[in-house]
Design an enzyme around this catalytic site. Structure first.
Site, PDB file in Angstrom:
ATOM      1  N   SER A 259       0.805  -1.212   0.000  1.00 33.86           N
ATOM      2  CA  SER A 259       0.000   0.000   0.000  1.00 33.86           C
ATOM      3  C   SER A 259       0.842   1.268   0.000  1.00 33.86           C
ATOM      4  CB  SER A 259      -0.936   0.021   1.220  1.00 33.86           C
ATOM      5  OG  SER A 259      -0.198  -0.135   2.410  1.00 33.86           O
TER       6      SER A 259
ATOM      7  N   HIS B 200      -2.264  -3.036  -6.520  1.00 34.29           N
ATOM      8  CA  HIS B 200      -2.800  -2.678  -5.215  1.00 34.29           C
ATOM      9  C   HIS B 200      -4.317  -2.783  -5.186  1.00 34.29           C
ATOM     10  CE1 HIS B 200      -3.394   0.545  -1.897  1.00 34.29           C
ATOM     11  NE2 HIS B 200      -3.303  -0.660  -1.365  1.00 34.29           N
TER      12      HIS B 200
ATOM     13  N   GLU C 260      -4.985  -0.350  -8.282  1.00 34.26           N
ATOM     14  CA  GLU C 260      -3.931   0.564  -8.721  1.00 34.26           C
ATOM     15  C   GLU C 260      -2.795  -0.279  -9.301  1.00 34.26           C
ATOM     16  OE1 GLU C 260      -4.103   4.449  -5.823  1.00 34.26           O
ATOM     17  OE2 GLU C 260      -3.151   2.646  -5.004  1.00 34.26           O
TER      18      GLU C 260
ATOM     19  N   ASN D 145      -4.249   6.086  -1.092  1.00 31.68           N
ATOM     20  CA  ASN D 145      -3.741   6.240   0.265  1.00 31.68           C
ATOM     21  C   ASN D 145      -3.063   7.583   0.494  1.00 31.68           C
ATOM     22  OD1 ASN D 145      -4.679   3.872   1.393  1.00 31.68           O
ATOM     23  ND2 ASN D 145      -2.911   2.683   0.746  1.00 31.68           N
TER      24      ASN D 145
END
Length: 282
Positions: free
Chosen positions: A119, A140, A152, A190
């Site tokens: 992440s 991801h 992602e 994130n």
């Protein structure tokens, strides 16, 4: 090379969801972890959820048996040697990941792609310790991975365009929406999301509002499906803190300084839903 048999490293929350998503579309999944109890727990949880879905009419009869039949659990690393593709979701620690990638590099056929579900860690750094740096890439997923559509796709500096396209194609094949993202701390989601969780922790610590009212404010005022503190409990406080630390360490920007309250909760073992206690009790 067709991708039919996929190794899923890590039987935690993310590994479980990813294995489910892969098996649901007919991929053969080898689910690996270091302890048999971790593997058994993950497969049992998938089966239990699917059984409930069938009972409620949200899944066709026989779905559970079909999905579970596509997942093989193992604690034997050598069982991964004949897979077509690898997705890694082990503990979010660079040294742990480097150890895993060194072993994978020696075990796998040279054409096999290794995708990491990290992440926030540097995929370029991970790729550099392998002899297949062009075949290491970020993939991801988001929790719960069997439901959430986004993936992602993050190339390392060394990743080939062929590798990126194969990961994009696989993502689409399993019903996901891939977005290509350049490598950077936190990537896209994130980078935006975890600082909002962190700010919620600061607000709670300062006593500006209760945990319940912070979440209600963001749900009703910003249209969020859940508040930032509930989201932290879902993701896991340890994971949120790890991302904040990476953002802070990589950028040196004080706006990414982790909340002291979040640190305290992690030190107390109050990690959220997986420990039954976080900002809320479960």
């Amino acid at each position: 090379m067709a991708i039919n048999k996929i190794a899923m490293l890590g039987a935690g929350t993310m590994g479980q969801g990813i294995a489910w998503a892969l098996a649901a579309v007919g991929k053969k999944v080898v689910l690996y972890d270091i302890k048999q109890e971790f593997v058994d727990r993950a497969i049992a949880a998938i089966g239990k959820s699917l059984a409930k879905a069938e009972e409620r009419g949200k899944a066709a009869p026989g779905t559970k048996d079909t999905v579970i039949s596509n997942i093989t659990g193992t604690v034997n690393f050598d069982d991964l040697k004949d897979v077509d593709f690898v997705i890694e979701a082990v503990f979010e620690n660079m040294e742990v990941k480097k150890d895993i990638y060194t072993k994978l590099d020696a075990l796998l056929a040279p054409e096999v792609i290794i995708a990491t579900n990290t992440s926030s860690l540097s995929i370029t750094e991970i790729a550099a310790i392998t002899k297949r740096a062009d075949k290491v890439v970020g993939m991801h997923f988001f929790n719960p991975a069997n439901v959430m559509k986004l993936v992602e796709v993050i190339p390392a500096l060394q990743t080939s365009e062929e590798t990126v396209q194969k990961v994009i194609d696989l993502s689409v094949e399993i019903g996901k929406k891939p977005v290509k993202v350049k490598e950077g701390p936190g990537f896209v989601v994130n980078r935006i999301l975890v600082p909002t969780i962190n700010e919620g922790c600061f607000i709670l610590y300062e006593g500006l509002a209760t945990a319940e009212d912070i979440d209600t404010a963001m749900k009703l005022g910003a249209g969020w499906p859940m508040g930032p503190l509930t989201l932290c409990d879902l993701v896991g406080g340890d994971i949120a803190l790890a991302v904040m630390n990476t953002l802070y360490d990589e950028t040196g920007d004080p706006k990414y300084r982790p909340s002291g309250l979040l640190k305290q909760y992690v030190r107390a073992g109050w990690l959220g839903m997986k420990t039954k206690k976080g900002f809320f009790n479960y």
